[in-house]
Every structure is written in structure tokens, then in C-alpha cells.
Design a protein around this motif. Structure first.
Motif, PDB file in Angstrom:
ATOM      1  N   VAL A 240      18.026   3.369  55.481  1.00 10.56           N
ATOM      2  CA  VAL A 240      18.071   1.909  55.603  1.00 10.56           C
ATOM      3  C   VAL A 240      18.231   1.282  54.216  1.00 10.56           C
TER       4      VAL A 240
ATOM      5  N   ARG B  11      21.157  -2.646  61.110  1.00  6.48           N
ATOM      6  CA  ARG B  11      21.155  -1.754  59.945  1.00  6.48           C
ATOM      7  C   ARG B  11      20.526  -0.397  60.285  1.00  6.48           C
ATOM      8  N   PHE B  12      19.550  -0.404  61.185  1.00  5.43           N
ATOM      9  CA  PHE B  12      18.941   0.871  61.573  1.00  5.43           C
ATOM     10  C   PHE B  12      19.999   1.809  62.161  1.00  5.43           C
TER      11      PHE B  12
END
Lengths: 262, 448
Positions: B310, B366-367
Motif C-alpha cells: 500500500v 489502493r488495497f
């Protein structure tokens, strides 16, 4: 399609059977005719002899007197496995699944009597044996689809919810492709939603597959809703038989269930 | 890429050019069954001829109700190939909603998946003015309806079609040739924000050209496998599954049912997905719950390598350099965490995953990218055939929706309304005069 029929052919004829355990007359001279394609319920108070009667039909007990005729042949002296080969399957009051095996494996086990391979051939798993396995798997998949167990097929049965375990047990009995299915309290201990599902499946088995069903059940709502005929046992003897409406109005039945006023 | 501009013509082209390539798969009785383009087309043709024999023709409407099943796709394409319109409805629509749609669209024929859908339609029977007959796919529980002349099995209609086709061998090809790209192929009902749902009419041209734009901007191959798990009634399913498959020759794959689709999806390993934010959120929360339930060391491994990935994503987004140490950790994380997660959640082979329909939270976005999933955003709406902007691999970001695709113009007017000009702009809403701004060649997005 085989809709439930009350008239005509008789699949199973029980005449004058009795079962004694020492001095206890568990079943005393009971006769019933089960019409082909019917849902035939056996009701009665606890200890009335319902399970003993079913145990005699499945071959678990041998009757002391009387005879049992299945599809025109006397099966009174046959062993349970021989009766299974002739098309009688049952489920149990207490769940009797193989908890460590998954749903599919439990159903495949129900196909056992239809499998022809011996141990050696099965170990090789080649040619005809492979084809046989595929054929049986296909049949089990149909049952899985029929009972909507698709998402559970690879789950081990021990970890399933109670209602599903009962459904798998029904599936295993269906895997035998029986003509006569004995259901011993399939809804015991279920919540009302699970009962409704099970009642639906019992009706589907009866209507879609044309299987004759003998049902022992304590939930009178379900029994009255789905049965074609009902026999009432009390203290080992049959006290009434007829359609749900007839049985409900029978004074002897009311007396057995509610007691009489004197 | 193909020049055919109607869905029926595309179908016939696939039959001719790639007859033995897989067109659709269905998981049935525990096994994936494949139909190639020749079988696919033949099934559509037989059903279409069965419909034609009963008088279905250009301008008529056919509704499909149920889960993603090959036969429902075939029924849709059969109606479309005859110059008719497919009206897919949500399988969980309640009876009154269904009645509104069926009457509003003057549906003539309904193809229902199973007893549940058939019962729902039959409960409305007296209120359905235009309905002529109903066809069912799964015969379970239909025995009592055998004598009902208005209830037919899919096989029955196809058998009639085979006979009719034998007597009129060119009827199907003739019907397909008569369809124009301006004819209405699909009617997608959209709730909008107020009032009754509106029947958004999309022409063959809308769908084909929108899809062409998509294919020009994304890597879709003939050997690809798409997963058909979105509701048939959603425009995204019609465009990104059916039309994409018809135009690129890749296969659609139907799961066994809603209960098993996650497991089926993993078995299949689709090469591309279009997903709603909600389903991605569900996957994410499941991963988090499982990570929290895991033993201490596993939890530590997951948390550590997730944070590494991340962090890299965040630095990339800000244009900052990534240290060699971080890259090294990411390589280890790929083996221990990211790879296994992609495998478990059906993304093993996915080259692209589009999220559309609503925004996905930036952290969630984003994960997934951190896990090595090529997640991107697509923006569109039913009225513009589901496509306005796409993100390319380089510009994937949760903060914007990407650039308008070539050939699509977007303008924000003085009132802040979004004006869209595209080949995908719909032909108007059925029976709603004045709502069609298509005359201007642009369409105002009411709420986005």
C-alpha cells in the motif's frame, strides 16, 4: 407425471404384523396398504409403535406375526440390504451421516448398492470403473441440484447446520433411487423455516420423482398439509386410517391425543 | 476488428470464422459445459425460428427473467436477431415492479429461468395485456402447467424452430440481414432517482460502437474468459459480457448459481472483470476478517506485506521514488501474500478489473492495486451504453474517473450538468416524449 394418487395400485402391503419385546406388544396386529405414489403418514403418541413398524418394513426388525408384501413379493424374511436392493430406502430419526465425509461422498455412498466394481477393479480406476464412477457422480449431482445443496457439495457434513444434515440424509436415501422412501421424523428439532423447506422437498420428491413415501412425523400441521393418507397408531394397534380430514374428525384419534372426557 | 454493425450479424460472423472456439460455458451439475460458437449460434437460430413460427418479428419485445444462463442469453439474441428487442429484468424484481415493466414495454414473450420466475409471472397474468406466452428453461416443478397452452418449455420452442428452419432454411439469415443498426436491440430499465423506471432504448449501433470503443482501449483477446455474474438487466452485463464476447470472440461463463458464484469464479479465473464497488468491498472485508482470525504469525505477515504494498502504491500516486528495499519486500510479499490472495479471490488470471456504477473508496481501491490487481475505474450510465471514460493502466486512480474515450465528448455546462456526446447515447426512453436529448447528440447526466 406421477401425481399423488390415492386409488389403484398398492406398493406396500403390511398385513397383520406384530412385534413383541418380551411382554411388550410394540406393534400388535397392524395392517396397512400403502398406495403407489402416495405420501402415507403414520402418527401416534410416543411409544405407539410407529418406528417399530417402519423398522419392520425396512427389515431392521423381523415381525413375530404377519407378512409384508412389497411390489407383489413377500419380503418378510429378507435382510435390510436385500430390501434396499429392491428399492426401499430410509432416513433415521437421529442423523446417521458420516460426519468426516463431504456431502458428495455421503451421497456417493448411497449409490453403493448400484455399484458393480469389486475392490481390485475400483483400486485400478480404469476403463469401465471410471465410467461407472462418472455415471454415479452424475446421478448424485442431479440429487445435489434437486435438493439445492450445490454450494455445500464439498463441505464435510459434520460441520453443516442441522437442517442441512437432514437434507443430506434425505439425499443419501434418494441416491438409492428408491421406489419407497421411509422418513422417520425428518423434521424433528427443526425450526419452522427448515420444516417448510423439508416439507417442500418431500413434496417435490413425491411429485417429481414419483417416489412413494412413508412419513413418521409429530408436527401435525405438516402431516395434515402434505399427506395423502394417514394411519394412527396407539399402544401398538391401529386405531384409525383415512385422509387427513377423516382422521382429524375421528373420535378415537381425538381420544388418543387429547384424552376423553368422562 | 469486425465491421458488422448489428448483434445478429456479429453472431453469424462468429459462426463462420470461429465455429469451434468456446462461446459460452455453464456450470451445471458440478461440471463446466462448453458450447462453441457453432452450437451457440445454432441454439439462437433454433429458438429464433421457434419464435418466428409463433409470429414474433421486428419490433416485438422479449423479456428474460432469471440468473445468468446460456438459454436466457440465447433467447435475448434470438429476439434481437429477428429485429426485436430484448428486455432483461432483475431476477429479484417483485411482482408489481415486473408488471410495470412488462406492460410499459408491451412484452410479447417472457423467457423465465425457473419455477420461481414462472410463478411470479403467472401471478400477474390477468394484468399483463400484451403477453402472449411464457417459456421456461428449468422444467422442475412445471408438471402441473403441462396443459397450459401459454406455458412452453425452451426445448419445445427450439424443436418447433428446427422444423420451421428446415422448411425455411434462409429465414434466420434473411431476418438478420434486414436488421438495421438503428433498430432497438436492448431496453434496459433504469430507476433513475424518482418515479417509475424508464425503459432506456439502446440500438444495435449504440451497443456495437460503444463496445468497439472499449475494445480499442482495452486488451481483450479471443482466448479470454469473461465471468457472467452480473444481473442480466444491468447495462454493464449486456455491453461488457454479451457484446464484448460477440465482438472479440471470447467466451462468457455462467456460474452454477448465486450461492456458488464465488467458488465458480475461482475455478474459472476470468481474464477480466467489470465489478460493482459493493462486491469489491465485500471481498475486502472478507479478507480483513480472515486475516484477523488467522494465527499471530500469519496476521503479522499479512499486515506487514500489505503495508509495504500500500505504501508503494501511495508513493507511486504521488510520484515519489520507490526504494530498492521496498521493491525487495514487495517481491517476497508477492509470494507470501499478494499471489495467494489473487488466487483465492478469482483474480489469478485477471489482466484488468473495472469498477463502475458508483465510486469505490480510495483506501479500498489502493488495497486491491497493492495486491497486484489491475483495478481501474470506468464511468458510464445506462443512457450512454455504459461507457464514457476509462482509465488506462498507467492512470488508474481512485481520485478521478479517467479520460473520456476517443470519440466521446464530455462538457460541463454552466449549471454544472454533465453533457455527453457519444455514439452510445440512447435512442430515448420508451413512451417518454421530451426526455430524449438525443436529438442534440448529447445527453445530460441527471445525477453523477
Amino acid at each position: 407425471m406421477p401425481a399423488a394418487s390415492t386409488a389403484g395400485e398398492v406398493t406396500l402391503s403390511v398385513s397383520g404384523v406384530s412385534k413383541y419385546f418380551g411382554g411388550v406388544r410394540a406393534v400388535d396386529n397392524v395392517s396397512v396398504d400403502i398406495p403407489k405414489g402416495s405420501i402415507f403418514s403414520i402418527i401416534g403418541p410416543n411409544g405407539a409403535g410407529k418406528t417399530s413398524l417402519v423398522n419392520m418394513i425396512s427389515g431392521f426388525y423381523t415381525p413375530n406375526t404377519g407378512s409384508i408384501i412389497f411390489q407383489g413379493k413377500d419380503i418378510t424374511a429378507l435382510r435390510p440390504n436385500e430390501r434396499a436392493e429392491r428399492g426401499i430406502a430410509r432416513t433415521f430419526q437421529n442423523i446417521a451421516l458420516f460426519a468426516g465425509m463431504n456431502v458428495l461422498e455421503n451421497l456417493m455412498l448411497g449409490r453403493h448398492i448400484h455399484m458393480k466394481s469389486n475392490l481390485l477393479k475400483a483400486c485400478l480406476y480404469w476403463g469401465p470403473n471410471q465410467r461407472e464412477e462418472v455415471r454415479h457422480r452424475a446421478r448424485c449431482e442431479e440429487i445435489i441440484d434437486f435438493l439445492k445443496l450445490n454450494d455445500l457439495r464439498k463441505q464435510s457434513t459434520g460441520a453443516l447446520a442441522y437442517g442441512f444434515q437432514k437434507r443430506v440424509e434425505l439425499g443419501r436415501a434418494l441416491a438409492l433411487e428408491p421406489d419407497l422412501l421411509l422418513l422417520d421424523e425428518p423434521m424433528a428439532g427443526m425450526n419452522s423455516e427448515e420444516k417448510e423447506d423439508m416439507a417442500r422437498y418431500i413434496l417435490d420428491v413425491n411429485e417429481e420423482l414419483g417416489t412413494t413415501i412413508i412419513l413418521i412425523e409429530h408436527d401435525m400441521g405438516v402431516v395434515m398439509d402434505i399427506s395423502t393418507r394417514i394411519a394412527v397408531l396407539d399402544q401398538g394397534t391401529k386405531i384409525a386410517e383415512g385422509t387427513p380430514a377423516e382422521v382429524q374428525a375421528d373420535p378415537a384419534v381425538i381420544a388418543a391425543y387429547l384424552g376423553t372426557s368422562h | 476488428m469486425t465491421n458488422a454493425d448489428t448483434l445478429g450479424a456479429l453472431l453469424l460472423e462468429n459462426e463462420r470464422t470461429r465455429p469451434t472456439k468456446p462461446a459460452i460455458r455453464e456450470k451445471d451439475l458440478g461440471i463446466w459445459r462448453t458450447y462453441d460458437w457453432a452450437e451457440y449460434t445454432q441454439n439462437v437460430r433454433d429458438f429464433a425460428m421457434g419464435l418466428a413460427k409463433r409470429g414474433f418479428g421486428a419490433g416485438d419485445k422479449l423479456c428474460v427473467a432469471g440468473n445468468n444462463r446460456p438459454r436466457l442469453y440465447w433467447a435475448e439474441l434470438a429476439a434481437i436477431s429477428l429485429g426485436g428487442t430484448a428486455v432483461p429484468v432483475y431476477q429479484d424484481a417483485i411482482a408489481t415492479e415486473l408488471q410495470y415493466v412488462l406492460n410499459n414495454a408491451d412484452v410479447k414473450v417472457i423467457v423465465a429461468e425457473d419455477q420461481e420466475q414462472v410463478d411470479k409471472v403467472l401471478s400477474l397474468r390477468d394484468g399483463l395485456t400484451g403477453l402472449e406466452y411464457l417459456v421456461y428453461d428449468d422444467s422442475r416443478g412445471m408438471a402441473e402447467l403441462e396443459d397450459d397452452a401459454a406455458v412452453l418449455s425452451f426445448e419445445e420452442v427450439q424443436a418447433d424452430g428446427v422444423e420451421y428452419g428446415r422448411a425455411n432454411p434462409t429465414a434466420f439469415a434473411d431476418a438478420v440481414a434486414k436488421v438495421k443498426s438503428t433498430d432497438i436491440a436492448l431496453m434496459a430499465y433504469t430507476s433513475g432517482t424518482t418515479g417509475n423506471p424508464k425503459g432506456v432504448m439502446l440500438s444495435h449501433g449504440n451497443m456495437v460502437r460503444t463496445c468497439r470503443t472499449f475494445l480499442e482501449n482495452e486488451d481483450v483477446r479471443e482466448s479470454d474468459d469473461l465471468f457472467s455474474y452480473l444481473p442480466l438487466a444491468w447495462v454493464g452485463e449486456a455491453i461488457y459480457s454479451t457484446t464484448v464476447s460477440l465482438m472479440s470472440g471470447c467466451s462468457c461463463n455462467c456460474p452454477e448459481g448465486p450461492e456458488t458464484f464465488r467458488r465458480d469464479g475461482r475455478e474459472l479465473g476470468a481474464t477480466g472483470f467489470v465489478a460493482a464497488p459493493r462486491s469489491l468491498e465485500m471481498v475486502l472485508s472478507e479478507i480483513q476478517v480472515k486475516a484477523n482470525d488467522a494465527s499471530g504469525i500469519k496476521r503479522w505477515v499479512f499486515n506487514t506485506f500489505r503495508d509495504v504494498a500500500v505504501d508503494i502504491e501511495n508513493r507511486k500516486a504521488e510520484g515519489l521514488p520507490i526504494s530498492l528495499g521496498a521493491k525487495l519486500k514487495r517481491a517476497i510479499g508477492e509470494i507470501l501474500v499478494y499471489g495467494p490472495i489473487r488466487d483465492q479471490y478469482a483474480f489469478r488470471r485477471a489482466r484488468w478489473v473495472y469498477v463502475g456504477g458508483a465510486p469505490l473508496g480510495p483506501d479500498s481501491f489502493r488495497f486491491f492495486r497493492a495486491m497486484g490487481i489491475n483495478l481501474k475505474q470506468v464511468y458510464g450510465s445506462t443512457e450512454v451504453s455504459g461507457l464514457v471514460t476509462l482509465q488506462s493502466d498507467e492512470m488508474a486512480s481512485p481520485d478521478h474517473v479517467g479520460k473520456p474515450c476517443p470519440g466521446i465528448e464530455v462538457r460541463i455546462d454552466d449549471n454544472g450538468e454533465v453533457l455527453i456526446k457519444s455514439e452510445g447515447v440512447f435512442q430515448g426512453s420508451l413512451k417518454m416524449a421530451g426526455s430524449a436529448l438525443a436529438t442534440l447528440g448529447s445527453w445530460k447526466a441527471p445525477d453523477s
